[in-house]
Design a protein around this motif. Structure first.
Motif, PDB file in Angstrom:
ATOM      1  N   ARG A 166       0.839  -1.196   0.000  1.00  0.00           N
ATOM      2  CA  ARG A 166       0.000   0.000   0.000  1.00  0.00           C
ATOM      3  C   ARG A 166       0.878   1.250   0.000  1.00  0.00           C
ATOM      4  O   ARG A 166       1.946   1.279   0.613  1.00  0.00           O
ATOM      5  CB  ARG A 166      -0.909   0.032   1.227  1.00  0.00           C
ATOM      6  CG  ARG A 166      -1.977  -1.031   1.233  1.00  0.00           C
ATOM      7  CD  ARG A 166      -2.893  -0.844   2.437  1.00  0.00           C
ATOM      8  NE  ARG A 166      -3.836  -1.946   2.558  1.00  0.00           N
ATOM      9  CZ  ARG A 166      -4.983  -2.033   1.896  1.00  0.00           C
ATOM     10  NH1 ARG A 166      -5.324  -1.062   1.065  1.00  0.00           N
ATOM     11  NH2 ARG A 166      -5.780  -3.066   2.052  1.00  0.00           N
ATOM     12  N   ASP A 167       0.386   2.265  -0.701  1.00  0.00           N
ATOM     13  CA  ASP A 167       1.089   3.544  -0.688  1.00  0.00           C
ATOM     14  C   ASP A 167       0.971   4.166   0.718  1.00  0.00           C
ATOM     15  O   ASP A 167      -0.087   4.119   1.339  1.00  0.00           O
ATOM     16  CB  ASP A 167       0.478   4.484  -1.735  1.00  0.00           C
ATOM     17  CG  ASP A 167       1.274   5.766  -1.893  1.00  0.00           C
ATOM     18  OD1 ASP A 167       2.255   5.750  -2.647  1.00  0.00           O
ATOM     19  OD2 ASP A 167       0.879   6.762  -1.252  1.00  0.00           O
ATOM     20  N   LYS A 168       2.063   4.763   1.213  1.00  0.00           N
ATOM     21  CA  LYS A 168       2.071   5.330   2.570  1.00  0.00           C
ATOM     22  C   LYS A 168       1.088   6.486   2.710  1.00  0.00           C
ATOM     23  O   LYS A 168       0.471   6.669   3.758  1.00  0.00           O
ATOM     24  CB  LYS A 168       3.485   5.802   2.921  1.00  0.00           C
ATOM     25  CG  LYS A 168       4.484   4.658   3.042  1.00  0.00           C
ATOM     26  CD  LYS A 168       5.873   5.190   3.349  1.00  0.00           C
ATOM     27  CE  LYS A 168       6.880   4.036   3.442  1.00  0.00           C
ATOM     28  NZ  LYS A 168       8.248   4.540   3.718  1.00  0.00           N
ATOM     29  N   ASP A 169       0.953   7.274   1.673  1.00  0.00           N
ATOM     30  CA  ASP A 169       0.087   8.457   1.742  1.00  0.00           C
ATOM     31  C   ASP A 169      -1.365   8.159   1.368  1.00  0.00           C
ATOM     32  O   ASP A 169      -2.275   8.862   1.799  1.00  0.00           O
ATOM     33  CB  ASP A 169       0.632   9.559   0.822  1.00  0.00           C
ATOM     34  CG  ASP A 169       2.040   9.972   1.209  1.00  0.00           C
ATOM     35  OD1 ASP A 169       2.313  10.018   2.433  1.00  0.00           O
ATOM     36  OD2 ASP A 169       2.848  10.248   0.297  1.00  0.00           O
ATOM     37  N   ASN A 170      -1.558   7.148   0.517  1.00  0.00           N
ATOM     38  CA  ASN A 170      -2.911   6.820   0.051  1.00  0.00           C
ATOM     39  C   ASN A 170      -3.143   5.314   0.178  1.00  0.00           C
ATOM     40  O   ASN A 170      -2.649   4.528  -0.636  1.00  0.00           O
ATOM     41  CB  ASN A 170      -3.087   7.264  -1.404  1.00  0.00           C
ATOM     42  CG  ASN A 170      -4.510   7.034  -1.906  1.00  0.00           C
ATOM     43  OD1 ASN A 170      -5.363   6.514  -1.179  1.00  0.00           O
ATOM     44  ND2 ASN A 170      -4.771   7.425  -3.148  1.00  0.00           N
ATOM     45  N   PRO A 171      -3.891   4.861   1.199  1.00  0.00           N
ATOM     46  CA  PRO A 171      -4.086   3.416   1.412  1.00  0.00           C
ATOM     47  C   PRO A 171      -4.859   2.726   0.288  1.00  0.00           C
ATOM     48  O   PRO A 171      -4.860   1.506   0.202  1.00  0.00           O
ATOM     49  CB  PRO A 171      -4.880   3.370   2.729  1.00  0.00           C
ATOM     50  CG  PRO A 171      -5.521   4.712   2.858  1.00  0.00           C
ATOM     51  CD  PRO A 171      -4.582   5.679   2.212  1.00  0.00           C
ATOM     52  N   MET A 172      -5.521   3.509  -0.583  1.00  0.00           N
ATOM     53  CA  MET A 172      -6.250   2.924  -1.714  1.00  0.00           C
ATOM     54  C   MET A 172      -5.382   2.797  -2.960  1.00  0.00           C
ATOM     55  O   MET A 172      -5.850   2.378  -4.008  1.00  0.00           O
ATOM     56  CB  MET A 172      -7.483   3.779  -2.044  1.00  0.00           C
ATOM     57  CG  MET A 172      -8.486   3.881  -0.899  1.00  0.00           C
ATOM     58  SD  MET A 172      -9.032   2.258  -0.314  1.00  0.00           S
ATOM     59  CE  MET A 172     -10.028   1.730  -1.695  1.00  0.00           C
ATOM     60  N   MET A 173      -4.105   3.163  -2.827  1.00  0.00           N
ATOM     61  CA  MET A 173      -3.152   3.055  -3.943  1.00  0.00           C
ATOM     62  C   MET A 173      -2.201   1.895  -3.658  1.00  0.00           C
ATOM     63  O   MET A 173      -1.663   1.781  -2.558  1.00  0.00           O
ATOM     64  CB  MET A 173      -2.369   4.361  -4.100  1.00  0.00           C
ATOM     65  CG  MET A 173      -1.314   4.344  -5.184  1.00  0.00           C
ATOM     66  SD  MET A 173      -2.023   4.474  -6.834  1.00  0.00           S
ATOM     67  CE  MET A 173      -2.370   6.241  -6.886  1.00  0.00           C
ATOM     68  N   PHE A 174      -2.023   1.018  -4.664  1.00  0.00           N
ATOM     69  CA  PHE A 174      -1.128  -0.127  -4.494  1.00  0.00           C
ATOM     70  C   PHE A 174       0.110   0.030  -5.374  1.00  0.00           C
ATOM     71  O   PHE A 174       0.044   0.588  -6.471  1.00  0.00           O
ATOM     72  CB  PHE A 174      -1.845  -1.434  -4.860  1.00  0.00           C
ATOM     73  CG  PHE A 174      -3.061  -1.699  -4.021  1.00  0.00           C
ATOM     74  CD1 PHE A 174      -2.948  -1.998  -2.677  1.00  0.00           C
ATOM     75  CD2 PHE A 174      -4.326  -1.634  -4.581  1.00  0.00           C
ATOM     76  CE1 PHE A 174      -4.070  -2.232  -1.900  1.00  0.00           C
ATOM     77  CE2 PHE A 174      -5.457  -1.864  -3.816  1.00  0.00           C
ATOM     78  CZ  PHE A 174      -5.327  -2.175  -2.468  1.00  0.00           C
ATOM     79  N   GLN A 175       1.206  -0.500  -4.886  1.00  0.00           N
ATOM     80  CA  GLN A 175       2.474  -0.476  -5.622  1.00  0.00           C
ATOM     81  C   GLN A 175       2.942  -1.901  -5.842  1.00  0.00           C
ATOM     82  O   GLN A 175       2.773  -2.766  -4.969  1.00  0.00           O
ATOM     83  CB  GLN A 175       3.534   0.316  -4.848  1.00  0.00           C
ATOM     84  CG  GLN A 175       3.194   1.787  -4.663  1.00  0.00           C
ATOM     85  CD  GLN A 175       4.200   2.502  -3.782  1.00  0.00           C
ATOM     86  OE1 GLN A 175       4.944   1.870  -3.040  1.00  0.00           O
ATOM     87  NE2 GLN A 175       4.221   3.818  -3.866  1.00  0.00           N
ATOM     88  N   TYR A 176       3.521  -2.141  -6.999  1.00  0.00           N
ATOM     89  CA  TYR A 176       4.042  -3.476  -7.315  1.00  0.00           C
ATOM     90  C   TYR A 176       5.464  -3.597  -6.780  1.00  0.00           C
ATOM     91  O   TYR A 176       6.299  -2.712  -6.989  1.00  0.00           O
ATOM     92  CB  TYR A 176       4.027  -3.707  -8.828  1.00  0.00           C
ATOM     93  CG  TYR A 176       4.622  -5.027  -9.255  1.00  0.00           C
ATOM     94  CD1 TYR A 176       3.968  -6.229  -8.957  1.00  0.00           C
ATOM     95  CD2 TYR A 176       5.833  -5.090  -9.931  1.00  0.00           C
ATOM     96  CE1 TYR A 176       4.504  -7.448  -9.335  1.00  0.00           C
ATOM     97  CE2 TYR A 176       6.381  -6.305 -10.326  1.00  0.00           C
ATOM     98  CZ  TYR A 176       5.710  -7.480 -10.019  1.00  0.00           C
ATOM     99  OH  TYR A 176       6.250  -8.684 -10.393  1.00  0.00           O
ATOM    100  N   LEU A 177       5.721  -4.682  -6.069  1.00  0.00           N
ATOM    101  CA  LEU A 177       7.066  -4.928  -5.543  1.00  0.00           C
ATOM    102  C   LEU A 177       7.757  -5.932  -6.447  1.00  0.00           C
ATOM    103  O   LEU A 177       7.350  -7.095  -6.526  1.00  0.00           O
ATOM    104  CB  LEU A 177       6.979  -5.469  -4.109  1.00  0.00           C
ATOM    105  CG  LEU A 177       6.263  -4.560  -3.096  1.00  0.00           C
ATOM    106  CD1 LEU A 177       6.195  -5.248  -1.734  1.00  0.00           C
ATOM    107  CD2 LEU A 177       6.974  -3.217  -2.990  1.00  0.00           C
ATOM    108  N   ALA A 178       8.781  -5.501  -7.147  1.00  0.00           N
ATOM    109  CA  ALA A 178       9.465  -6.387  -8.095  1.00  0.00           C
ATOM    110  C   ALA A 178      10.169  -7.518  -7.348  1.00  0.00           C
ATOM    111  O   ALA A 178      10.639  -7.340  -6.234  1.00  0.00           O
ATOM    112  CB  ALA A 178      10.468  -5.583  -8.902  1.00  0.00           C
TER     113      ALA A 178
END
Length: 746
Positions: free
Chosen positions: A734-746
Motif C-alpha cells: 500500500r502507498d504510505k500516503d494513500n491506502p487505496m493506492m497499491f504499488q508493485y514490488l518487483a
C-alpha cells in the motif's frame, strides 16, 4: 461606292415589332403560319445591322431593353388576363400552357436577337436573353400566381391521399415551373411550395394517426402506416423533386410512428409482446422496417423482445424446477439418480437450445440480423441461463447434456448429423454462461469417465466439440481435454508395446491384462487407494512394472478405482459374464475361498476404507443385480452384516454390468473451481500491477474483472481478499500516503 445608310431605331424596331406580333399570333393560336428561313434571316440581320452600326447608330442597349419590354407587354396584355379567369385545376392547365408558350417565345426571340448574346451582353456582363425571358415570367407571372398554383396543387395532393385519381402529370409540369424559375437554384420550389407541402402533410397525417390509433390493432395500424410511406415515396417518384423525399417521409414518420410508438408497441392484445407471443413474424418484420426509420425507434422494440425472451426462459426454469422437485418428493428415499441428469434437466437444455434457435431466427429474419437485437437476445439468455435450475447450475446441466449426447447408450438417440448440429448449438449457448470455468471442470470429469470406461460413442464427435470449444473459448480452455484424448491414444500404443514385449520375452499371464498409462497433469485428480489385489492381478501389475521401468524413469501410480474387470461367474442356472470395477471384482473373488464373509473380514482382506467398502458391497448386494446375499436382508449396509454368494442368481442377459453407486462430484468440482479461481485472480492482479507499477484499488479491481470475465465473473470481495493475500506475500504494498493506492514490488 456610296456608303450604306444606317438603320434608324424606330425604323428597325418597327420591322422587328411586326415579327414579334406574328410570333404572338402563332402562340395565341390566331395564325398557323410559321417563320420560314428567309423571314428568320431577315429579322436576325436587322438586329445584327442595328448592333454593328457606328455610333451614334449602335442601338444594342436600346434593343436589349426593348427585348425585355416585349415580354412584359405580352404578359400584361395576354397572359395575366388569361390566368385571372381560371381557378384550381383549370388554372394549373392554363398556367402550364402559358409557360410552354413563354419558353417558345423566348427561344424564337433569343434567336432573332442572338447577336446581343454574343457580343453586347458578354461585354457588359448582363443577363442572357434566355434569362431575361425567365426573369420576366418569374417577376410578372409566377410571383402573381404562385400562391393560387400552390394551393391548387396541395388540394390535388390531398384528394389523392384520400383515394381519388388525379392528373399527376399536370402537377409534375407545374412543379417544373417552380424549379425552372429558380434559374438553377431550388429556392422558389422550396420556399413557395415544399415548405407548405410539408406543413400540409404533417397536418393530414396527424389527423389520420389520431383516428387510426384508437380504432385499429397494431398490425392494422402498421399496414396503413407502411402503405402511406410507400404512397409518399411514389409521389416523389411521380411528380415531386427528389430533394423532397427525405423531408416528406420524415413528416409522415413523425406523425404516424414517432408520436405513437409507445402506444402502438404496448397495445393490449396486439402490441409487440403479443406479436412475439403469437409468432407473428410478418408483422414483426414490418414493425422493424417501420421503426428503423425513426431515430432510436428500434430500442423500445429490442427491449420488449429482450423481456419476452427472458420471460420465456424464466418460464422454462420454473417449469423444470417444479417438475424436478415434484419428482424428488415422489422418489424420496429411493436412492440417488443417474449422473447424466434427470429427464427434466436434460429436457431443459434441449428446450433452451430450441428457444435459442427460434429467437435467433427472429433476429436474422425479422430484425435483419442487427447488432441491437443480437445484444438483446444475448442479455435475455444470460439472465435466465445463469439461474439455478432445480438446485443445479446451468454449467453442470450443459456438461451433463453433452455427456448424455456423446456417451454410448445415452437417451439422445440422434443421427451423426443431428449430433453435430446439436453440439454446435450447445457451444454457442455456452457464450451466455458466466461460469465457463465451471462448465469446463464438469465437462472434463465426464469426458474422463467416457474415455476411461470406453463409453464414448464416437471419437469424431469428441474431437468435434473440442474444436468448437476451442474456437469459442480459446486454446487454454481445451488444452487439458485435448491432452486427455491424445493421452488415451498414446496409452493404446503403450498397451500394444506391452503385449509385444510379453510375446518377445515369452511372458504369460493367467488373465487378460490391459493397462492405461496416463499423464497426471491432463486428467482430473483421483484418489489412489491401496487395494489388496488378487494374485492374478498382482502378477499382471508386477509384469507391467518390469516392462515400463525398462528405459523409463517416470513413476507409476496405480488407480484401481478406475479399472474395469470381466469375471465369469458360475451360478447354478448358468454362467454369466459380469462387468465390474476392480474393487467389486476383488471383493467377489474372495468368495472363491470362503462360503460367507462378514463386513469386517471383507474390509480387512481388501484393505478398503469404510466408505469404499460400503459402496462396493451395496452395489453387489442391494442394487438391481443381487450377486451377494446379505444377512440381515435389507437395503442398508451395516458393519455387522454377513455376505455370501447368491448361487441361485440368474438373468436373461449373458453379460451384465454392475456399476458402483455414483459419487456426487458437484462438491469436489466446486472446490476445485474455487481453488483455480483464486489462482486466476492472483495471476491477473500480479500481471496488471507488473505492467502498471502503481494503481488505485478501484482501477485494479475493474481491470482484473475485465481480464477474467471471459471465463467467470469474479466476486469483488474475493478480489479484495486476494489483494490482501498478495500484500502479505509481499507482491504488493500500500502507498504510505494513500491506502487505496497499491504499488508493485518487483
Amino acid at each position: 461606292m456610296a456608303e450604306k445608310k444606317p438603320i434608324e431605331l424606330e425604323e428597325g424596331w418597327g420591322f422587328m415589332q411586326n415579327g414579334i406580333n406574328k410570333l404572338i399570333r402563332v402562340l395565341e393560336g390566331q395564325s398557323a403560319e410559321q417563320f420560314n428561313a428567309e423571314q428568320y434571316m431577315s429579322l436576325y440581320t436587322t438586329i445584327y445591322n442595328m448592333c454593328t452600326q457606328k455610333p451614334p447608330h449602335d442601338f444594342s442597349e436600346q434593343l436589349y431593353d426593348r427585348y425585355r419590354k416585349s415580354f412584359e407587354m405580352y404578359i400584361k396584355d395576354q397572359v395575366i388576363k388569361s390566368l385571372q379567369e381560371h381557378r384550381d385545376e383549370v388554372l394549373l392547365k392554363e398556367l402550364y400552357v402559358r409557360w410552354q408558350n413563354h419558353k417558345l417565345m423566348v427561344r424564337w426571340l433569343s434567336r432573332f436577337f442572338n447577336y446581343l448574346d454574343r457580343y453586347y451582353i458578354t461585354r457588359h456582363s448582363l443577363h442572357t436573353l434566355k434569362d431575361v425571358g425567365l426573369i420576366c415570367f418569374r417577376d410578372r407571372v409566377f410571383e402573381e400566381i404562385k400562391k393560387q398554383a400552390k394551393d391548387a396543387i396541395l388540394r390535388l395532393i390531398e384528394r389523392e391521399r384520400e383515394g381519388e385519381l388525379i392528373d399527376r402529370t399536370l402537377i409534375k409540369n407545374i412543379l417544373s415551373i417552380f424549379i425552372e424559375v429558380g434559374m438553377g437554384g431550388m429556392e422558389c420550389y422550396q420556399r413557395d411550395f415544399e415548405t407548405h407541402l410539408l406543413q400540409e402533410t404533417a397536418s393530414f397525417y396527424k389527423r389520420k394517426a389520431a383516428e387510426w390509433i384508437d380504432q385499429d390493432s397494431c398490425p392494422d395500424y402498421m399496414l396503413k402506416a407502411e402503405q402511406c410511406l410507400e404512397d409518399e415515396e411514389d409521389k416523389v417518384e411521380s411528380y415531386l423533386h427528389s430533394t423532397s423525399k427525405l423531408k416528406l417521409l420524415k413528416e409522415v414518420e413523425q406523425e404516424l410512428l414517432t408520436c405513437y410508438e409507445t402506444r402502438l408497441l404496448q397495445k393490449e392484445h396486439s402490441g409487440c409482446a403479443a406479436l412475439l407471443k403469437d409468432d407473428k413474424s410478418e408483422d414483426l418484420s414490418r414493425m422493424f422496417r417501420l421503426f428503423q426509420r425513426v431515430p432510436r425507434g428500434l430500442e423500445p422494440v429490442a427491449e420488449i423482445f429482450k423481456e419476452h425472451v427472458e420471460n420465456e426462459g424464466m418460464k422454462l426454469v420454473k417449469e423444470v424446477t417444479e417438475a424436478a422437485e415434484s419428482k424428488k418428493d415422489k422418489e424420496a428415499g429411493k436412492g440417488p439418480s443417474k449422473d447424466s441428469g434427470s429427464p427434466f434437466e436434460q429436457q431443459f437444455v434441449r428446450s433452451v437450445i430450441e428457444l435459442q434457435d427460434k429467437y435467433l431466427q427472429y433476429v436474422i429474419l425479422c430484425f435483419c440480423n442487427t447488432s441491437l437485437f443480437h445484444k438483446s437476445l444475448k442479455e435475455a439468455f444470460e439472465s435466465f441461463c445463469n439461474k439455478s435450475v432445480a438446485g443445479t447450475c446451468s454449467a453442470e446441466l450443459m456438461a451433463s447434456f453433452c455427456d448424455n449426447l456423446l456417451k454410448k447408450g445415452g437417451s439422445e438417440k440422434l443421427s451423426d448429423e443431428a449430433i453435430e448440429e446439436t453440439l454446435d448449438k450447445l457451444v454457442k449457448l455456452l457464450a451466455y454462461i458466466s461460469d465457463k470455468d465451471m462448465f469446463n471442470e464438469f465437462y472434463r470429469k465426464r469426458l474422463a469417465r467416457r474415455l476411461l470406461y470406453d463409453r464414448s460413442s464416437s471419437d469424431d464427435h469428441e474431437r468435434s466439440i473440442l474444436t468448437r470449444l476451442k474456437q469459442q473459448c480459446g486454446a487454454q480452455f481445451t488444452s487439458r481435454m485435448e491432452g486427455m484424448v491424445t493421452d488415451l491414444a498414446l496409452a493404446r500404443e503403450k498397451q500394444q508395446s506391452f503385449e509385444e514385449w510379453m510375446r518377445v520375452n515369452e511372458k504369460k499371464l493367467r488373465i487378460d491384462f490391459s493397462v492405461t498409462v496416463l499423464t497426471t497433469g491432463f486428467w482430473p485428480a483421483y484418489k489412489a487407494h491401496e487395494l489388496a489385489l488378487p494374485q492374478e492381478m498382482v502378477d499382471g501389475v508386477e509384469l507391467f512394472k518390469s516392462f515400463y521401468e525398462t528405459g523409463n524413469k517416470r513413476k507409476l501410480t496405480w488407480y484401481y478405482s478406475l479399472g474395469t474387470c470381466h469375471l465369469k461367474a458360475n451360478f447354478d442356472a448358468r454362467p454369466i459374464e459380469l462387468v465390474l470395477g476392480t474393487q467389486q471384482a476383488a471383493c467377489l473373488l474372495q468368495f472363491n475361498d470362503s462360503e460367507d464373509l462378514t463386513y469386517k473380514e471383507i474390509q480387512h482382506r481388501l484393505n478398503l476404507c469404510e466408505d469404499d467398502n460400503t459402496r462396493t458391497l451395496h452395489s453387489l448386494a442391494c442394487a438391481k443385480f443381487k450377486i451377494l446375499l446379505k444377512e440381515p436382508s435389507n437395503k442398508v449396509i451395516a458393519k455387522t452384516d454377513k455376505f455370501s454368494m447368491n448361487k441361485k442368481f440368474t438373468s436373461a442377459q449373458r453379460r451384465i454390468k454392475i456399476p458402483l453407486p455414483p459419487i456426487d462430484e458437484k462438491k469436489k468440482v466446486i472446490e476445485d473451481v474455487d481453488k483455480d479461481r483464486r489462482f486466476s485472480i492472483d495471476a491477473a492482479i500480479v500481471r496488471t500491477m507488473k505492467s502498471r507499477k502503481t494503481l488505485l484499488h478501484q482501477q485494479l479491481v475493474l481491470e482484473v474483472v475485465q481480464q477474467l470475465s471471459r471465463m467467470f465473473k469474479p466476486d469483488f470481495k474475493l478480489i479484495k481478499k486476494r489483494i490482501e493475500h498478495l500484500i502479505e506475500a509481499e507482491y504488493l504494498a500500500r502507498d504510505k500516503d494513500n491506502p487505496m493506492m497499491f504499488q508493485y514490488l518487483a
